[in-house]
Design a protein around this motif. Structure first.
Motif: not given
Length: 1156
Positions: A940, A957, A960-961, A964, A966-967, A981-982, A984, A986-987
């Motif tokens: 990250k 926040e 994440y943006r 990720s 998913l952003d 990915t993880t 969730d 997310a990453f």
């Protein structure tokens, strides 16, 4: 282990009346060694810089500031040191001597020096409590002492008084140091000895350089009434973390004993507290007293209770925190509460220490839970919502004792309950601090069980009871084996806090005052009438040490030897463990003179004397009686074999340093050479602290940077040293300062064992049976049964496998023991953080309290081997960016490599348009192993900025943006082609086989449209966090690496690029137009320039003509001012007219020339 003693007891023909004397003479098996070997011991004191060389100087560790030694290093112009570095020195030296019985210490030291003796000092730094501020590590430094001749005058020609000196190093985060002194193997035999050298933060140096206590005033007279016939009291402190111990209990005096050497020496201090007594309706105190009843010491703070008031004082420890955290006076806390008792918490956890205060009066049924972090003290009331009495549905109750179980974050309380008929009973209540949940674990029987001659009895509720009531007074908990003891006029023990065992050997007529736990497998018990009992954990037999027949025998022996540690009148002050040994602090009265002494409690000798005196047989052979002694130890020899190298399990990092070589004929050092020694040790430890950096060095060794540019000149330095041509008469040998990675096992189990996920520890035990013989049958067996038991405190977390091999021809048995982690009881944690405490106990069945081992330091108990085990991520492991391989791999994959214009060797640059392939190393700072990280990780970007000064941390926040997949806001900084990915989503999950990172810097990312600060492309510094938490199941280690990544060549945004293009084009077009204009106007400009030049020349010619006029005109000007003015006017007109005529002629000539 060392070889055991004789295989059997000898038989002697003696008169019946002298058997007791023979028991005394036969008991010490090492008497033969005493007669042949002179008993010698090391002596170590602390000296500050001004005390070096003084004979009787003794200092205490107060100063914590370093001083510079650059002046002496400036003299070393031809030494392998870095002249640009700053070398500092420590404020103290260790002064080392030794003494032997019956000889002069000065003569012995000179003899030892001439025979080649050099003390070897091993300093062990205790890891800090607050691992959030300081790194957890087990650090040691081994130094060879340097001989130093005293400057005091004497009659001898060469040397009169001398000692050995080493620097006494200090380390940030550590205030407790152990000093082990041993010999280099030359000269006389001197056993190893350990000393405590702790920083005393409660002393301060005045302007006149005298020391003064900040907690009160020192008293210099030990008045007998302070100690004689005064009950002993427990010594409470945080185990292994406390530099200064405090002991109260002096009657009617607000005076305590303080020590920073575990009572090798001590101070009597009258505390500067107000001694108020705030009696009230809620605090029904019967009377006022100045006595300090409860005293607890932590790493930085002292707590006391006087009457119902609690005070604390925080010492000044600049190595732990800022100096302003130290107290200026005693601070009273919980002033509106009535405190009846302080309860200690023996172990720290979560970066803090704890203490508990039990209340009475208005807040009966609550516990004030105190937390100490970096010297800051805070209390909170527990339970949070309602009292214990309300939670267990009783009207009247009182908390008698409390124990904090840090591993479960659980509070165990011993609660006294008054029933409706005024009858009392006790319960063990558990309170969960996380969930705020309270439950009753156990109700203590009202009466003592009837054991019917058994050593122990399992309490099931069906047993019969005596008429003696059970009166619980306290509890003790060992986090390593989960052993909970409830004590009073009985002993109950449990390993799960629910099922209890009654130990029947302890007499119900006695009442226990306090327990002293070693947390290494044994404990001592002190009763109200000052009796001392002993209990081996894992067994059920309780031994009486004092008073006993064995004690009388031992005392008689000490009187015969004229020992100074014993006297006819003595009072025990306290009892405590130090390095697995039990010690007494005793006040002795001898010839009306009183003194406090610290002496060893001879547990092994007392147990052996009891065995001898209780089990003997008198047999008549002829006209004499023969005394035959029985030995209940089932083996004669017990040895540990095949022990692995300890460092991988103990996690001890060790450095080695030797003093610089000097050219003095007798080998004595000077103050300058000792200062050089100080600077070298400091720089060695500084390299250690600087080595923990994100970018890995090409060589995995903290000392590599010291010598990397000097190794090539090693022969030159050796040449200078061989010819005595070193500047300053000091030679620094590069091979004398190194890190040791290959320590060997010392035939004993380590002090503690760290186990990572799935790792194991193996060793073997060799036992020789006492009675030789072979039993024939299906398989050969040793006639004397030898059974080995391994007791695990947490069998759900660790497992042990024992394999047996019978050696028939040697009447012995060889056991292989393997202890392994079961991969089930720990999640993931940072290196050294939140380790789970458990233990392994190895014992030979039927041998507890019966087997002893004779060593050069006295008897040692055999057969019970208890080893603490810490499960989790071991200290000394780290994740580092393998910058060497990363650069090499990126150059191959991208076919090129472009560094920044300004090259930084510590932080190479990477090009934005290239795919970035990071590689990481797992480095073991203890063993020196370094290998590629093969696990999975999450990467990250957690911060960044266009310059180092403008780097900012991103919020959750933003992280994440920016990272990720998913952003959807167009904020991604990077992406990868990996699809893993993880959970969730997310990453992205990366590994060493990943396809690399592609830099994006989309429109809403912080690196988008970076403004360049020069003509070169924009740059950006990314703060990158790499962690394997939750994605790597191969280890308990939560590797977290944060490093800066320098990216250059970032593209400009389309708008900014168009703007720059527009400006650039405008400038270019403007320059072209300007060029065209200049070309068209050039003839006119040439003409104008010529005219301007001619004009300038004309003016210059006119001035020249005026300046060089005739001398007669000059004399005429001097005779008359009026004539001069008129003449000048006339001449100027003539000249001007001539110039006009010349001008007209020139124009006519030019016209004629142009027409032709």
């Amino acid at each position: 282990m060392f070889p055991a003693g004789p295989a059997s007891w000898p038989r002697l023909r003696v008169p019946r009346a002298l058997w007791a004397l023979l028991v005394v003479l036969l008991a010490p098996w090492r008497l033969w060694a005493i007669q042949e070997t002179q008993e010698c011991t090391w002596q170590v004191v602390l000296n500050n810089l001004e005390s070096v060389g003084k004979n009787d100087a003794i200092d205490h560790f107060v100063d914590q500031e370093l001083y510079t030694v650059d002046k002496v290093f400036d003299l070393l112009v031809d030494a392998p040191i870095d002249p640009d570095e700053t070398y500092l020195g420590f404020p103290y030296y260790l002064k080392i001597n030794y003494s032997c019985t019956g000889d002069s210490s000065e003569a012995l030291v000179r003899k030892g020096h001439l025979t080649g003796l050099k003390p070897v000092v091993l300093v062990t730094f205790q890891s800090p409590v607050n691992f959030h501020r300081w790194k957890i590590e087990q650090l040691q430094i081994q130094m060879e002492a340097a001989p130093f001749r005293s400057p005091e005058r004497c009659d001898a020609e060469e040397v009169c008084l001398m000692s050995w000196y080493t620097p006494m190093p200090i380390k940030n985060g550590s205030v407790v140091m152990r000093v082990d002194v041993s010999s280099n193997g030359l000269g006389p035999f001197i056993p190893n000895k350990r000393f405590r050298v702790n920083i005393n933060g409660f002393l301060e140096r005045q302007r006149d350089h005298k020391l003064q206590f900040t907690v009160g005033n020192e008293l210099f007279h030990l008045i007998p009434r302070y100690f004689v016939n005064v009950p002993s009291r427990p010594l409470w402190y945080t185990v292994d973390q406390t530099p200064v111990l405090i002991l109260g209990g002096i009657p009617e005096e607000k005076t305590v004993l303080l020590t920073d050497t575990n009572f090798k020496d001590f101070f009597l201090v009258e505390l500067s507290i107000d001694s108020c007594w705030v009696g009230s309706f809620y605090c029904p105190q019967a009377s006022f007293t100045a006595t300090i009843y409860d005293a607890i010491a932590t790493e930085s703070t002292l707590f006391i209770r006087q009457n119902q008031l609690i005070y604390y004082f925080t010492g000044t420890y600049t190595t732990l925190f800022e100096s302003n955290h130290g107290s200026e006076r005693w601070v009273r806390v919980l002033a509106n509460e009535c405190i009846k008792r302080l309860c200690p918490v023996h172990f720290h956890s979560n970066g803090s220490e704890y203490v508990m205060a039990l209340t009475t009066g208005k807040n009966e049924g609550y516990v004030h839970f105190g937390t100490i972090t970096d010297g800051l003290v805070s209390f909170k009331l527990l339970p949070r919502n309602r009292s214990v009495c309300s939670a267990i549905l009783v009207v009247n109750c009182s908390i008698t004792w409390a124990v904090f179980v840090a591993g479960d974050y659980n509070l165990l309380m011993l609660v006294e309950i008054v029933g409706p008929t005024s009858s009392k009973y006790f319960q063990v209540v558990s309170y969960d601090l996380v969930n705020d949940h309270l439950v009753v674990l156990y109700t203590i029987p009202e009466f003592i069980p009837d054991a019917r001659g058994l050593e122990f009895l399992m309490i099931l509720g069906t047993e019969s009871y005596t008429k003696f009531p059970m009166v619980p007074k306290g509890m003790s908990y060992n986090p390593y084996n989960n052993l909970l003891l409830i004590w009073g006029n009985f002993l109950l023990q449990s390993f799960n806090s629910e099922n209890f065992i009654y130990l029947a050997d302890f007499p119900k007529e006695l009442s226990i005052k306090y327990l002293v736990n070693s947390f290494q497998g044994d404990m001592a018990i002190v009763t109200e009438n000052e009796e001392i009992w002993y209990l081996l954990e894992g067994s059920y037999h309780v031994y009486q040490l004092f008073p006993s027949k064995a004690w009388e025998v031992y005392i008689n022996l000490q009187v015969l030897q004229q020992s100074s540690l014993y006297a006819p009148s003595e009072t025990m002050v306290t009892l405590f463990y130090e390095d697995k040994k039990l010690y007494q602090l005793v006040y002795l009265m001898d010839n009306q003179q009183g003194r406090l002494v610290k002496r060893l409690m001879p547990v092994e000798q007392l147990l052996m004397y009891q065995q001898i005196s209780d089990d003997y047989v008198l047999e008549r052979q002829g006209s004499h009686l023969t005394v035959s002694f029985s030995n209940f130890c089932p083996f004669t020899v017990m040895r540990l074999r095949e022990l692995p190298n300890p460092q991988i399990y103990t996690r001890q990092e060790r450095y080695r340093a030797q003093p610089p070589r000097v050219w003095e004929p007798w080998g004595f050092h000077s103050e300058n050479s000792l200062a050089v020694y100080q600077g070298l040790v400091y720089y060695l430890l500084r390299l250690h602290s600087k080595y923990d950096k994100p970018y890995a060095d090409p060589v995995h060794d903290s000392t590599w940077r010291w010598w990397k540019n000097k190794k090539q000149d090693q022969d030159y330095y050796f040449y200078l040293a061989s010819n005595w041509r070193n500047a300053g008469s000091v030679h620094v040998d590069m091979s004398s300062y190194e890190k040791i990675y290959d320590l060997k096992a010392e035939n004993e189990l380590p002090e503690r064992i760290f186990l990572d996920k799935g790792t194991s520890y193996s060793f073997s035990i060799f036992l020789t049976a006492r009675k030789p013989g072979i039993q024939h049958g299906p398989s050969f067996q040793v006639l004397s049964p030898l059974d080995l038991a391994v007791v695990l405190a947490d069998p759900d977390c660790i497992e042990a496998v024992v394999k047996e091999k019978v050696l028939v021809n040697r009447n012995s048995v060889l056991f292989w023991v393997t202890l392994s982690d079961k991969r089930s009881c720990f999640d993931q944690g940072i290196s050294g953080h939140h380790l789970m405490k458990t233990s392994m106990l190895v014992k030979v069945l039927g041998s507890s309290g019966h087997c002893f081992q004779n060593t050069n330091q006295g008897l040692r108990m055999q057969s019970n081997l208890m080893v603490p085990v810490l499960i989790g991520c071991p200290p000394g492991k780290r994740l580092a960016l393998d910058i060497t391989y990363t650069l090499q791999y990126n150059r191959v994959q991208n076919k090129h490599y472009f560094d920044c214009v300004k090259v930084d060797p510590e932080m190479p640059c990477f090009l934005f348009r290239d795919i970035f392939y990071p590689f990481f190393l797992i480095q073991d700072l203890v063993t020196g192993d370094s290998g590629s990280f093969q696990g999975s990780y999450v990467l990250k970007v957690v911060g960044g900025g266009p310059t180092l000064d403008t780097i900012k941390e991103y919020s959750e926040e933003e992280i994440y943006r920016f990272n990720s997949p998913l952003d959807k806001t167009g904020s991604l900084i990077w992406t990868t082609e990996n699809t893993t990915t993880t959970e969730d989503l997310a990453f992205n999950i990366m590994s060493h086989n990943s396809l690399g990172i592609e830099w994006l810097c989309l429109e809403n990312s912080p690196c988008h449209d970076t403004i360049p600060h020069s003509i070169f492309a924009p740059e950006f510094f990314f703060k990158v966090l790499v962690s394997n938490r939750g994605v790597d199941k191969s280890t308990y280690c939560d590797y977290q690496l944060t490093f800066l990544l320098h990216i250059h060549g970032l593209p400009l945004s389309a708008r900014r690029a168009f703007l720059i293009l527009l400006v650039s084009a405008s400038l270019f077009v403007g320059l072209v137009i300007l060029y065209i204009i200049c070309c068209l106007l050039s003839p006119y400009m040439v003409k104008f320039c010529n005219f301007l030049r001619w004009k300038i020349n004309s003016i210059i010619g006119l001035e020249s003509y005026y300046t060089y006029s005739t001398p007669s005109d000059s004399r005429a000007f001097s005779h008359s001012g009026t004539m001069s003015w008129r003449s000048s006017r006339l001449n100027s007109r003539v000249v001007y007219k001539g110039a006009e005529e010349n001008k007209a002629e020139t124009k006519d000539a030019l016209k004629r020339k142009s027409t032709t």
